[in-house]
Design a protein around this motif. Structure first.
Motif, PDB file in Angstrom:
ATOM      1  N   SER A 271      -3.343 -11.350   7.296  1.00  0.00           N
ATOM      2  CA  SER A 271      -4.428 -12.154   6.727  1.00  0.00           C
ATOM      3  C   SER A 271      -5.536 -11.252   6.201  1.00  0.00           C
ATOM      4  O   SER A 271      -6.269 -11.630   5.283  1.00  0.00           O
ATOM      5  N   ALA A 272      -5.648 -10.041   6.774  1.00  0.00           N
ATOM      6  CA  ALA A 272      -6.661  -9.083   6.327  1.00  0.00           C
ATOM      7  C   ALA A 272      -6.296  -8.445   4.986  1.00  0.00           C
ATOM      8  O   ALA A 272      -7.085  -7.686   4.433  1.00  0.00           O
ATOM      9  N   SER A 273      -5.102  -8.743   4.467  1.00  0.00           N
ATOM     10  CA  SER A 273      -4.714  -8.275   3.129  1.00  0.00           C
ATOM     11  C   SER A 273      -5.293  -9.165   2.031  1.00  0.00           C
ATOM     12  O   SER A 273      -5.159  -8.851   0.848  1.00  0.00           O
ATOM     13  N   ARG A 274      -5.925 -10.266   2.425  1.00  0.00           N
ATOM     14  CA  ARG A 274      -6.374 -11.264   1.446  1.00  0.00           C
ATOM     15  C   ARG A 274      -7.262 -10.657   0.362  1.00  0.00           C
ATOM     16  O   ARG A 274      -7.054 -10.910  -0.833  1.00  0.00           O
ATOM     17  N   ALA A 275      -8.252  -9.850   0.777  1.00  0.00           N
ATOM     18  CA  ALA A 275      -9.173  -9.273  -0.207  1.00  0.00           C
ATOM     19  C   ALA A 275      -8.416  -8.411  -1.214  1.00  0.00           C
ATOM     20  O   ALA A 275      -8.665  -8.477  -2.417  1.00  0.00           O
ATOM     21  N   GLY A 276      -7.476  -7.605  -0.732  1.00  0.00           N
ATOM     22  CA  GLY A 276      -6.686  -6.757  -1.614  1.00  0.00           C
ATOM     23  C   GLY A 276      -5.797  -7.574  -2.535  1.00  0.00           C
ATOM     24  O   GLY A 276      -5.636  -7.244  -3.718  1.00  0.00           O
ATOM     25  N   VAL A 277      -5.228  -8.643  -1.996  1.00  0.00           N
ATOM     26  CA  VAL A 277      -4.375  -9.511  -2.817  1.00  0.00           C
ATOM     27  C   VAL A 277      -5.186 -10.140  -3.942  1.00  0.00           C
ATOM     28  O   VAL A 277      -4.781 -10.124  -5.113  1.00  0.00           O
TER      29      VAL A 277
END
Length: 439
Positions: A271-277
């Protein structure tokens, strides 16, 4: 002249006050933009009072930070606080005499502290079998599903309906590949964390004995059960059919590029990949969904488990005021305002219900659809002995074994049962070594 003298006096008072502040050293593993945000949080705390000064130092990745702290402790030069990733929990717990449990710290310093304020799936990972919190949650994440809405539409799928079950994942992936909308259906980061550990929790089946290691050092791995074997076998089949693309070991660093390039229509990742996605998937609309589950497994879906890291307090500070500063800083760090801001900036989960509620009041989730998927997953059901996390020693090495055996499966060296049997036998040898060294 008088004004100059008075200004000098006040400047001197300001300097002496700053010098009198008790320094609280914190070693962390947050680099890049996350590191800048940590510095901002620390600056905010230091400006909020004048008794303590938290000094944050970036020490490299999680492994480097943990190893640096262990070496510093042996040399008597340890920080007051060190950030340790979740798979290091068992190792930290076994370091008797080295750690200062958070519940004891907060009690002895008289700091107000309510463990029930934290999200159950977060706090459960870092408590002992009596429910006492051993470390302070900081950056917690859980895996979710990201999908390409544009590819779904090209393949004739409803762009607003993510797959719910693994049968859906297979059917959607076939339609995507056969229609030519994308070269592969899905990829994933972290075969260990997502497709083995979270898979087990999501289906309420154990990874090992003794409540997945929470119950004692004599815990042993059992992650070669029917659900795990079925899933690894399916991943191998789907890889052979071109529906699933392997993104590599130790995190699967190729998962994001496969998704960003629209090579794969779906990706399971933190879920912490959201910003990168959101920053990288500029050419298509992104959808969000919960992890898929096998609908023939009773009780599924249960709840997902967390990744990320937590803050451990180390014994050995010569000045007791340092520990009072740690407790005060932890109260600041877990406040709704600080946690909501950190969560919304980073994509990590809010660690308290109050921070989540504040985000809802602020309209954050309405403005950012999908940002609460991870929260919904970890709070879907109260955690069980199988779904509150894991607590095995030497688990960093065991994760490497999981990756090695999964690659043996993909390379046709072993079948799913044989690969997972090897994970268990090789991993249990490490657990025996850990038990012998720490009893």
């Amino acid at each position: 002249m008088k004004k100059f003298v008075l200004a000098a006096v006040f400047a001197g008072l300001s300097t002496s006050t700053a010098l009198a502040a008790t320094q609280v050293p914190w070693w962390h593993a947050m680099g890049g933009e996350l590191g800048k945000k940590v510095d901002e949080i620390v600056a905010g705390y230091n400006a909020s009072q004048d008794e303590y000064e938290v000094v944050a130092s970036y020490k490299g990745g999680y492994a480097e930070t943990m190893n640096s702290a262990i070496a510093a402790f042996r040399a008597g030069q340890q920080p007051a606080i060190v950030q340790v990733y979740e798979v290091g929990t068992g190792t930290m717990m076994a370091a008797k005499g080295a750690i200062y449990p958070v519940y004891e710290l907060m009690e002895k310093t008289g700091e107000a502290f309510d463990p029930s304020a934290f999200l159950p799936a977060v706090v459960g990972y870092y408590t002992d079998t009596d429910g006492n919190m051993l470390s302070m949650p900081f950056n917690s994440s859980t895996p979710i599903l990201y999908y390409n809405k544009d590819v779904f539409e090209k393949a004739g799928l409803d762009p607003n309906t993510p797959p719910k079950t693994w049968a859906d994942m297979e059917a959607f992936s076939k339609k995507i590949v056969e229609s030519g909308a994308a070269e592969c259906g899905f990829t994933t980061g972290w075969v260990s964390w997502i497709q083995t550990e979270n898979l087990s929790a999501w289906h309420n089946v154990p990874l090992g004995t003794e409540e997945n290691g929470f119950g004692g050092l004599d815990a042993r791995l059992t992650m070669n059960g029917p659900v795990q074997v079925k899933h690894w076998g399916n991943l191998k089949k789907w890889a052979d059919e071109g529906l699933y693309k392997y993104a590599g070991p130790v995190g699967g660093d190729d998962a994001q590029p496969l998704f960003y390039s629209q090579n794969c229509a779906m990706m399971m990742n933190s879920s912490a990949s959201r910003a990168g996605v959101m920053a990288n998937a500029k050419d298509f609309d992104v959808g969000f969904g919960m992890l898929p589950y096998y609908d023939d497994v009773d009780g599924a879906p249960q709840n997902s488990i967390i990744g990320g890291a937590t803050l451990w307090v180390l014994q050995g500070q010569k000045d007791d005021a340092v520990y009072a500063g740690v407790a005060d800083f932890f109260s600041y760090l877990s406040s709704p305002e600080v946690q909501a801001d950190w969560h919304q900036f980073s994509g990590y989960l809010p660690i308290t219900a109050a921070a989540y509620d504040l985000g809802k009041q602020q309209g954050y989730y309405e403005a950012n659809p999908g940002a609460d998927v991870g929260i919904k997953e970890i709070t879907l059901n109260p955690p069980t002995a199988n779904s509150k996390g894991l607590r095995f020693g030497n688990y960093v090495q065991i994760r490497n074994i999981i990756d090695e055996e999964f690659e043996a499966l993909l390379n046709d060296s072993k079948d799913a049962q044989g690969a997972l049997d090897s994970v268990v036998s090789r991993g249990n040898a490490l657990l025996v070594d850990f038990q012998d060294a720490n009893q």
